[in-house]
Design a protein around this motif. Structure first.
Motif, PDB file in Angstrom:
ATOM      1  N   VAL A  85      -1.190  26.818  -0.587  1.00 54.97           N
ATOM      2  CA  VAL A  85      -0.132  27.344   0.279  1.00 54.97           C
ATOM      3  C   VAL A  85       0.904  26.238   0.415  1.00 54.97           C
ATOM      4  CG1 VAL A  85       0.435  28.303   2.535  1.00 54.97           C
ATOM      5  CG2 VAL A  85      -1.774  28.811   1.480  1.00 54.97           C
ATOM      6  N   VAL A  86       1.974  26.347  -0.350  1.00 57.42           N
ATOM      7  CA  VAL A  86       2.987  25.293  -0.388  1.00 57.42           C
ATOM      8  C   VAL A  86       4.328  25.878   0.042  1.00 57.42           C
ATOM      9  CG1 VAL A  86       1.778  23.982  -2.151  1.00 57.42           C
ATOM     10  CG2 VAL A  86       3.418  25.722  -2.850  1.00 57.42           C
ATOM     11  N   GLY A  87       5.255  25.024   0.358  1.00 56.72           N
ATOM     12  CA  GLY A  87       6.557  25.481   0.808  1.00 56.72           C
ATOM     13  C   GLY A  87       7.001  24.692   2.014  1.00 56.72           C
ATOM     14  N   GLU A  88       8.222  24.943   2.430  1.00 64.17           N
ATOM     15  CA  GLU A  88       8.827  24.165   3.496  1.00 64.17           C
ATOM     16  C   GLU A  88       8.487  24.735   4.865  1.00 64.17           C
ATOM     17  OE1 GLU A  88      13.189  22.155   4.495  1.00 64.17           O
ATOM     18  OE2 GLU A  88      13.020  23.794   3.053  1.00 64.17           O
ATOM     19  N   ALA A  89       8.089  23.863   5.776  1.00 59.59           N
ATOM     20  CA  ALA A  89       7.822  24.253   7.158  1.00 59.59           C
ATOM     21  C   ALA A  89       8.887  23.656   8.058  1.00 59.59           C
ATOM     22  CB  ALA A  89       6.440  23.773   7.587  1.00 59.59           C
ATOM     23  N   PHE A  90       9.185  24.342   9.137  1.00 59.44           N
ATOM     24  CA  PHE A  90      10.203  23.891  10.066  1.00 59.44           C
ATOM     25  C   PHE A  90       9.568  23.595  11.417  1.00 59.44           C
ATOM     26  CE2 PHE A  90      12.160  26.379   6.751  1.00 59.44           C
ATOM     27  CZ  PHE A  90      13.227  25.579   6.362  1.00 59.44           C
ATOM     28  N   SER A  91      10.380  23.433  12.435  1.00 60.40           N
ATOM     29  CA  SER A  91       9.855  23.002  13.734  1.00 60.40           C
ATOM     30  C   SER A  91       8.877  24.004  14.331  1.00 60.40           C
ATOM     31  CB  SER A  91      11.010  22.746  14.711  1.00 60.40           C
ATOM     32  OG  SER A  91      11.812  23.904  14.858  1.00 60.40           O
ATOM     33  N   HIS A 142      -6.977  30.769  -9.137  1.00 57.42           N
ATOM     34  CA  HIS A 142      -6.187  29.889  -8.265  1.00 57.42           C
ATOM     35  C   HIS A 142      -4.924  30.651  -7.867  1.00 57.42           C
ATOM     36  CE1 HIS A 142      -3.926  25.756  -7.816  1.00 57.42           C
ATOM     37  NE2 HIS A 142      -3.907  26.475  -6.716  1.00 57.42           N
ATOM     38  N   ILE A 143      -4.802  30.942  -6.577  1.00 55.75           N
ATOM     39  CA  ILE A 143      -3.689  31.722  -6.033  1.00 55.75           C
ATOM     40  C   ILE A 143      -2.720  30.778  -5.336  1.00 55.75           C
ATOM     41  CG2 ILE A 143      -3.042  33.599  -4.472  1.00 55.75           C
ATOM     42  CD1 ILE A 143      -6.039  34.525  -4.694  1.00 55.75           C
ATOM     43  N   VAL A 144      -1.431  30.921  -5.600  1.00 60.17           N
ATOM     44  CA  VAL A 144      -0.437  30.073  -4.951  1.00 60.17           C
ATOM     45  C   VAL A 144       0.565  30.935  -4.179  1.00 60.17           C
ATOM     46  CG1 VAL A 144       1.066  29.965  -6.998  1.00 60.17           C
ATOM     47  CG2 VAL A 144       1.202  28.163  -5.263  1.00 60.17           C
ATOM     48  N   TRP A 145       0.935  30.471  -2.991  1.00 62.88           N
ATOM     49  CA  TRP A 145       1.941  31.122  -2.133  1.00 62.88           C
ATOM     50  C   TRP A 145       3.010  30.075  -1.838  1.00 62.88           C
ATOM     51  CZ3 TRP A 145       3.967  31.003   2.941  1.00 62.88           C
ATOM     52  CH2 TRP A 145       4.530  32.189   3.413  1.00 62.88           C
ATOM     53  N   PRO A 146       4.156  30.077  -2.558  1.00 61.08           N
ATOM     54  CA  PRO A 146       5.129  28.984  -2.470  1.00 61.08           C
ATOM     55  C   PRO A 146       6.400  29.353  -1.702  1.00 61.08           C
ATOM     56  CG  PRO A 146       5.400  30.120  -4.557  1.00 61.08           C
ATOM     57  CD  PRO A 146       4.410  30.929  -3.745  1.00 61.08           C
ATOM     58  N   HIS A 147       6.279  29.640  -0.430  1.00 64.68           N
ATOM     59  CA  HIS A 147       7.427  30.165   0.319  1.00 64.68           C
ATOM     60  C   HIS A 147       7.638  29.408   1.635  1.00 64.68           C
ATOM     61  CE1 HIS A 147       7.166  33.495  -2.508  1.00 64.68           C
ATOM     62  NE2 HIS A 147       5.895  33.618  -2.187  1.00 64.68           N
ATOM     63  N   VAL A 157      -2.123  32.817 -10.253  1.00 61.75           N
ATOM     64  CA  VAL A 157      -1.391  33.937  -9.667  1.00 61.75           C
ATOM     65  C   VAL A 157      -0.427  33.403  -8.613  1.00 61.75           C
ATOM     66  CG1 VAL A 157      -1.572  36.139  -8.438  1.00 61.75           C
ATOM     67  CG2 VAL A 157      -3.420  35.409  -9.963  1.00 61.75           C
ATOM     68  N   VAL A 158       0.805  33.876  -8.647  1.00 62.97           N
ATOM     69  CA  VAL A 158       1.767  33.556  -7.599  1.00 62.97           C
ATOM     70  C   VAL A 158       2.062  34.836  -6.827  1.00 62.97           C
ATOM     71  CG1 VAL A 158       3.753  33.837  -9.162  1.00 62.97           C
ATOM     72  CG2 VAL A 158       4.008  32.532  -7.034  1.00 62.97           C
ATOM     73  N   VAL A 159       1.961  34.769  -5.498  1.00 61.82           N
ATOM     74  CA  VAL A 159       2.047  35.964  -4.664  1.00 61.82           C
ATOM     75  C   VAL A 159       3.250  35.877  -3.735  1.00 61.82           C
ATOM     76  CG1 VAL A 159       0.886  37.351  -2.895  1.00 61.82           C
ATOM     77  CG2 VAL A 159      -0.455  36.291  -4.732  1.00 61.82           C
ATOM     78  N   SER A 160       3.936  36.990  -3.586  1.00 67.08           N
ATOM     79  CA  SER A 160       4.948  37.127  -2.543  1.00 67.08           C
ATOM     80  C   SER A 160       4.549  38.273  -1.628  1.00 67.08           C
ATOM     81  CB  SER A 160       6.327  37.422  -3.135  1.00 67.08           C
ATOM     82  OG  SER A 160       7.246  37.740  -2.100  1.00 67.08           O
ATOM     83  N   THR A 161       4.773  38.060  -0.338  1.00 71.44           N
ATOM     84  CA  THR A 161       4.577  39.124   0.651  1.00 71.44           C
ATOM     85  C   THR A 161       5.856  39.308   1.459  1.00 71.44           C
ATOM     86  OG1 THR A 161       3.545  37.403   2.018  1.00 71.44           O
ATOM     87  CG2 THR A 161       2.072  38.935   0.896  1.00 71.44           C
ATOM     88  N   ALA A 162       6.978  38.858   0.910  1.00 72.51           N
ATOM     89  CA  ALA A 162       8.229  38.740   1.659  1.00 72.51           C
ATOM     90  C   ALA A 162       8.746  40.066   2.198  1.00 72.51           C
ATOM     91  CB  ALA A 162       9.301  38.097   0.783  1.00 72.51           C
ATOM     92  N   GLN A 163       9.319  39.974   3.384  1.00 71.29           N
ATOM     93  CA  GLN A 163      10.077  41.083   3.961  1.00 71.29           C
ATOM     94  C   GLN A 163      11.582  40.831   3.823  1.00 71.29           C
ATOM     95  OE1 GLN A 163       8.821  43.822   5.134  1.00 71.29           O
ATOM     96  NE2 GLN A 163       6.640  43.281   5.200  1.00 71.29           N
ATOM     97  N   HIS A 164      11.932  39.687   3.278  1.00 62.29           N
ATOM     98  CA  HIS A 164      13.321  39.270   3.211  1.00 62.29           C
ATOM     99  C   HIS A 164      13.478  38.401   1.968  1.00 62.29           C
ATOM    100  CE1 HIS A 164      16.758  36.569   4.658  1.00 62.29           C
ATOM    101  NE2 HIS A 164      17.273  37.774   4.716  1.00 62.29           N
ATOM    102  N   GLU A 165      13.990  38.965   0.896  1.00 61.47           N
ATOM    103  CA  GLU A 165      14.148  38.209  -0.347  1.00 61.47           C
ATOM    104  C   GLU A 165      15.254  38.828  -1.179  1.00 61.47           C
ATOM    105  OE1 GLU A 165      14.256  35.346  -1.938  1.00 61.47           O
ATOM    106  OE2 GLU A 165      12.118  35.144  -1.475  1.00 61.47           O
TER     107      GLU A 165
END
Length: 484
Positions: A345-351, A311-316, A388-396
């Motif tokens: 795939v969880v996290g905050e979405a904007f407009s 179970h893979i989670v992406w929380p960004h 597993v928790v994954v980050s692919t961030a370019q800005h963190e």
């Protein structure tokens, strides 16, 4: 007699302080949400700071306008004639503008906290970068007496980018600003506070000494946790668990928005929760946010957990700087090779939601367990179930959500860049997209290899328990003279 007199005087000092007559800390947060709001709440969870502090905030909306104009707004709302000694704010505020507009605040010890810095924010094209945001942060750092960063990466990337940022000025460029600012800078890691329930307390040996920081999670939701009696996960401490026996109950938030708030006036100690001062408008905030997310089709899947599959989670945040394309492309590669898994795939979405999310939802439909914004309790359940928790961030600059998931037993998989090498060991890092895919392929083939608590203790040194004293030391008590 002498002892009794001293005790009486001490009691008088406490009453005097809690009455609001010794409010010497002014906390300003132009963007009261996310990690910004969480930090303010944790500061207020310290009783001494809470009794000494007054708070001014604005809602966590329209970030760009907060950065541009909040100084003018606060210049009109900060009361005059107060005996403040400290001013604490995030770097969203243009501190230089505020002090120019309110010169009576210049004598305060001014502390600016950098959750992020705009000098290295990733943009698709150079002309997309707004010079003013980074310039405002440079000016704020020059005016501040103390400049606090949430990581070494944040501090060094800011200081090393000042000169290149100012080179965007066509002529008459200032020099040596980084040398001027550096002596005022220090790192104070962002404090995370995680829920603790009765079942966990049975297996945790709590040591009373503040310096003993080997706890896997933080036990200070608001004050020292004296009693926790809940069958399910407590609500997230970002909403300040009140310490009551019914920790599973949904907590309400204070409405800090555009109001001066004296914490001691909230209606008793913080241990009795913030609920007494909740504004009616705030009670509808979570519902409004849920409705907004539902408009984008962001709902939680009710599918059962498939324990035999990884179970893979992406929380960004659902924005391009978190590079969702890299994450979903990795998952597409797994499916093309016939590998099975489950994903949240969880996290905050904007407009504006990147197009890749719509494509990924369609392509990965049979593998999705959870999709989009979650309540805090649901989110905790998800990361408890994830492997597993994954980050692919370019800005963190810190990565709260990654550490939260790791503290709940997820295996962290992060890019070998940004703040991540500062926090995670090499075995948790990948350098290329191909390496990310290779690691995930192995996890799909051998799910048990990531079902371990090996990294669970990584979050301990970033807990509020460990860092509370350091934050408290930002505001030493001065009996008779102002701070130097």
């Amino acid at each position: 007699m002498l002892f009794s007199l001293r005790a009486a005087l001490a009691g008088c000092r406490r009453i005097f302080s809690s009455s609001g007559l010794m409010k010497d800390i002014l906390i300003i947060e132009p963007f009261f949400g996310g990690s910004h709001g969480q930090l303010v709440k944790l500061l207020l969870s310290d009783h001494e700071i809470a009794h000494r502090a007054e708070i001014l905030t604005l809602p966590a909306k329209k970030w760009h306008w907060r950065a541009r104009t909040s100084a003018l707004y606060f210049s009109q709302t900060i009361p005059s004639g107060k005996n403040y000694r400290y001013l604490f704010s995030s770097s969203v505020l243009n501190l230089a503008e505020l002090i120019a507009l309110r010169p009576d605040l210049a004598a305060l010890k001014k502390i600016i906290y950098f959750h992020e810095n705009q000098l290295i924010y990733p943009v698709r094209k150079r002309q997309d970068r707004d010079f003013q945001y980074g310039y405002n942060q440079i000016l704020s750092s020059m005016v501040a007496d103390s400049v606090i960063f949430n990581s070494e990466f944040n501090m060094e990337s800011f200081l090393s980018s000042i000169s290149s940022h100012l080179k965007l000025i066509p002529d008459h460029r200032p020099k040596g600003i980084d040398v001027m600012v550096r002596p005022k800078c220090r790192v104070l890691y962002f404090p995370i506070s995680l829920p603790v329930c009765a079942k966990e307390l049975q297996t945790i040996s709590v040591k009373k000494e503040r310096t003993d920081c080997d706890l896997p999670i933080d036990l200070n939701c608001v004050a020292d946790v004296k009693e926790v009696n809940c069958e399910m996960n407590c609500t997230y401490s970002g909403q300040l668990c009140s310490g009551s026996s019914n920790c599973g109950e949904e907590r309400k938030n204070i409405d800090f928005t555009s109001e001066k708030l004296s914490v001691a006036e909230i209606g008793g100690s913080l241990e009795s929760s913030f609920e007494d001062s909740v504004d009616k408008n705030t009670l509808t905030l979570e519902k409004q946010e849920n409705d907004e997310h539902k408009e984008h089709g962001l709902t939680r899947s009710k599918k059962p957990c498939h324990h035999s599959l990884v179970h893979i989670v992406w929380p960004h945040r659902w924005e391009h700087d978190k590079d969702p394309e890299a994450f979903f492309n990795a998952l597409f590669s797994l499916t093309e090779e016939g590998l099975d898994f489950r994903v949240s795939v969880v996290g905050e979405a904007f407009s504006e939601v990147p197009d890749i999310f719509l494509r990924a939802k369609s392509h990965l439909q049979d593998k999705i367990l959870n999709w989009g914004y979650q309540t805090r309790e649901d989110y905790l359940c998800i990361i408890d179930e994830a492997d597993v928790v994954v980050s692919t961030a370019q800005h963190e600059f810190f990565g709260v959500s990654m550490l939260e998931a790791v503290s709940r037993g997820c295996f962290p998989l992060c890019p070998k860049r940004l703040v991540y090498p500062e926090i995670y060991p090499d075995e948790c890092l990948y350098s290329t997209q191909a390496q990310l895919v290779k690691r995930l392929k192995r996890f799909c083939s051998f799910p048990k290899s990531v079902r371990t608590d090996k990294f669970k203790g990584l979050a301990a040194r970033f807990s509020w328990t460990c860092l509370q004293a350091d934050y408290k030391n930002l505001f030493p008590v001065f009996e008779n003279s102002p701070p130097s």
